[in-house]
Design an enzyme around this catalytic site. Structure first.
Site, PDB file in Angstrom:
ATOM      1  N   ARG A 191     -66.971 -51.816 -14.202  1.00  0.00           N
ATOM      2  CA  ARG A 191     -65.729 -52.357 -14.472  1.00  0.00           C
ATOM      3  C   ARG A 191     -65.622 -53.446 -15.787  1.00  0.00           C
ATOM      4  O   ARG A 191     -64.613 -53.787 -16.032  1.00  0.00           O
ATOM      5  CB  ARG A 191     -65.099 -52.948 -13.276  1.00  0.00           C
TER       6      ARG A 191
ATOM      7  N   GLU B  66     -63.152 -51.494 -29.889  1.00  0.00           N
ATOM      8  CA  GLU B  66     -63.451 -51.982 -28.498  1.00  0.00           C
ATOM      9  C   GLU B  66     -64.989 -51.882 -28.589  1.00  0.00           C
ATOM     10  O   GLU B  66     -65.484 -52.670 -27.867  1.00  0.00           O
ATOM     11  CB  GLU B  66     -62.915 -50.817 -27.665  1.00  0.00           C
TER      12      GLU B  66
ATOM     13  N   HIS C 273     -46.035 -50.251 -48.236  1.00  0.00           N
ATOM     14  CA  HIS C 273     -45.343 -51.231 -47.998  1.00  0.00           C
ATOM     15  C   HIS C 273     -46.184 -52.518 -47.562  1.00  0.00           C
ATOM     16  O   HIS C 273     -45.725 -53.466 -46.914  1.00  0.00           O
ATOM     17  CB  HIS C 273     -44.423 -50.999 -46.847  1.00  0.00           C
TER      18      HIS C 273
ATOM     19  N   LYS D   9     -62.705 -52.654 -17.250  1.00  0.00           N
ATOM     20  CA  LYS D   9     -62.104 -51.202 -17.079  1.00  0.00           C
ATOM     21  C   LYS D   9     -60.869 -51.014 -16.412  1.00  0.00           C
ATOM     22  O   LYS D   9     -59.964 -50.744 -17.113  1.00  0.00           O
ATOM     23  CB  LYS D   9     -63.282 -50.382 -16.074  1.00  0.00           C
TER      24      LYS D   9
END
Ligand code: HGA
Length: 610
Positions: free
Chosen positions: A27, A490, A506, A605
């Protein structure tokens, strides 16, 4: 995000708690800690870094005790440090907490006024001090917790122990998941059932506002109104714990990239048949609700938001109804206008994403036709609180950077597009047949893309010393470019941005030089010629290009342009297939850079805080 594990047993629980923490490592976290009641005394050990460092500290001593709590912390308030790591302690009480106590400053002021002092910078510490404060007047831990929670604002899943009441754990849940693991003469708690699989396969999920008192032989639960209540016990056969080993792979992310061709047939199983979409696979009311639907509102975060952006293109193109996509953390805090007959869709891998869950709850009073959850975890809050559910069946995803969860979400959203188009008579049977056969070929195309792995390793070497990268796409490939940029940043920590290729002139064209790799996603489609012009604009300014192109586009390697040749695939599935090489690119760049691929710094996570 943070992980909680707790136990009340006759045997010593510290090794069970450590094993539970290591099962929650995926996690993402920055520090860890454990506290047990050893002969009426609280013993606490906390470390910064990985669970193995905590385990090595624990193993230097003997940590006996049948009642204990443990935690992996992903800091929200206060830097990662030993002092800020959980469990936090006040007097005889210890707590582990997931979530954020939003009014912590106010409570802290009050407690300081009452003579309490604080040792950490966390919001969590006010939780334990507040309970300790009420314990001065309340008869036991449970009553003190019940009184304290009335003052809390924010989100929490927390477990408390009291050295004066060994053999008891008190749990609270509001906004952060907590599950009780039911054992024989021993009981457990965790923020995720995976943590408890070695000790039990029977689970009770607490609901919002529940408070529970757990001892070896008793589990008592009170609902948000304070009434004693029962919650269903479910068997792990119905809990998606999945395979938590890497098998032959080096990292979970690598395994999960390679698994995509294996799990997508599971996503499709029973959802298409004989060239037809099966709208009922979205739930018993799906046909009725889809018929009435004139607009779609999709709310999600991160990678799931990109899946929603791709679905917008599909829905508008194939069904001819409007689809809006919005980031959940923005949606929930602005005044929105809901068109009549709008279906509300949430997308979340874990089904616990705090902002998405809050947006779903908000949507209930906003006049939507109904809600549909696209989710990977059957027992999650978002699934339980949605009217219609489509489970992606990706299996447990452990790498923090989402891969197979994303592509299975896309498959789910493509089936949604086909199903609603069919119910509303916007897709004829020939288009339906072609769409279904394209979807069924996704695994085969992914396997072809995976054969390019070695070629992608070679170009990955070029990225190692780069500080920035630009991803370009047009049309439905814009969100694919966004997802490619997100994956790269990430896990490799290279700053990456994505742009609609037509927007280059642009502004971002000013960034182009030989130090800025430009990744272009170029499947053969109606926009290819426009994209060729954008590629020329980059070349003319000395940019270095990496073009992920269909094998029949006629691109060739040239000095400052490398071609990654990919299969030519039906338009409708191209966003799914062309995502895979970008996942591989991010993975290999990260490996070469030596970053922690499965647990990238600062990330978690299942994002259960807002
Ligand atoms: N706010 C607490 C817990 C953070 C958390 O739940 N992260 O997932 C802290 O900062 O310690």
């Amino acid at each position: 995000m943070c992980g909680i594990v707790g136990a009340v047993a006759q045997r010593d629980v510290s090794q069970i708690l450590l094993e539970g923490l290591s099962r929650l490592e995926y996690r993402g976290y920055d520090s860890a800690g454990i506290a047990v009641i050893d002969n009426g005394k609280l013993r606490r050990i906390r470390t910064v870094g990985k669970v193995r460092e905590l385990a090595s500290e624990v193993n230097k001593t003997v940590l006996p005790g049948g009642t204990g709590i443990a935690h992996t912390r992903w800091a929200t308030h206060g830097v990662p440090s030993v002092a800020n790591a959980h469990p936090h302690v006040s007097g005889d009480i210890a707590v582990v907490h997931n979530g954020i106590i939003e009014n912590y400053a106010e409570i802290k002021d009050k407690l300081v006024g009452e003579g309490f002092s604080f040792e950490s910078d966390t919001d969590t510490e006010v939780l334990v001090k507040l309970v300790d404060y009420y314990l001065r007047t309340e008869k036991d831990l449970l009553s003190a917790v019940k009184t304290a929670v009335r003052e809390l604002k924010g989100a929490y899943g927390a477990a408390f122990i009291n050295t004066k009441e060994p053999g008891h754990l008190v749990l609270i849940r509001s906004g952060s998941p907590v599950v009780i693991g039911v054992g024989l003469g021993e009981n457990f708690v965790a923020s995720d059932p995976l943590a408890l699989m070695p000790v039990t396969h029977r689970f009770i999920y607490l609901e919002e506002g529940d408070i529970a008192d757990i001892s070896r032989f008793d589990i008592s639960i009170w609902d948000s109104q304070g009434n004693k209540t029962e919650r269903t016990t479910i068997n792990s056969d119905y809990v998606s714990v999945g395979d938590a080993s890497k098998g032959k792979y080096h990292h979970f992310m690598e395994k999960e990239i390679y698994e995509q061709s294996v799990v997508i047939p599971d996503t499709l199983e029973g959802r298409v048949n004989n060239g037809c979409f099966l709208p009922d696979s979205f739930g018993a009311r799906a046909t009725e609700l889809f018929k009435k639907t004139e607009h779609v509102k999709i709310v999600a975060c991160g990678t799931s938001f990109h899946a929603g952006m791709i679905a917008k293109s599909w829905i508008e193109e194939y069904v001819g109804i409007t689809a809006d996509v919005e980031i959940a953390s923005e949606y929930r805090y602005r005044k929105t206008v809901v068109q009549p007959d709008t279906l509300f869709i949430t997308i979340s891998q874990s089904g616990e994403t705090a902002d998405t869950l809050a947006a779903l709850r908000l949507s209930k009073n906003q006049g939507y036709l109904g809600s549909l959850a696209i989710c990977n975890v059957p027992e999650s809050s978002i699934v339980r609180e949605s009217e219609m559910v489509f489970l992606t069946r990706a299996g447990r995803e452990i790498g923090v950077a989402s891969t197979k969860a994303f592509t299975t979400q896309l498959v789910a959203l493509l089936l949604f597009t086909g199903s609603i188009g069919k119910v509303k008579n916007r897709i004829d049977s020939e288009t339906e047949r072609v769409m279904v056969s394209s979807v069924e070929r996704i695994p085969e195309y992914i396997n072809e893309v995976l054969k390019q792995d070695n070629g992608i390793v070679k170009i990955s070497l070029d990225f190692v010393n780069k500080r920035n990268a630009l991803f370009l796409g047009r049309g439905v490939m814009c969100p694919v470019a966004m997802e490619g940029a997100l994956k790269l940043k990430e896990i490799s920590y290279i700053h990456a941005e994505s742009y609609a290729a037509g927007e280059l002139k642009h502004g971002p064209l000013a960034l182009i030089d030989s130090e800025m790799p430009v990744i272009v996603i170029a499947p053969r489609n109606d926009l290819l010629e426009k994209l060729r012009s954008n590629i020329q604009e980059v070349r003319a300014r000395g940019g270095v290009l990496y073009v992920f192109a269909s094998d029949n586009c006629g691109f060739q390697d040239a000095g400052n342009m490398k071609i990654i040749s990919l299969p030519t695939v039906p338009d409708v599935i191209s966003p799914i297939i062309y995502t895979v090489p970008l996942q591989l690119l991010a993975y290999h760049v990260a490996i070469i850079k030596g970053t922690d691929v499965d647990q990238p710094r600062n990330l978690a996570k299942s994002v259960t805080v807002e």
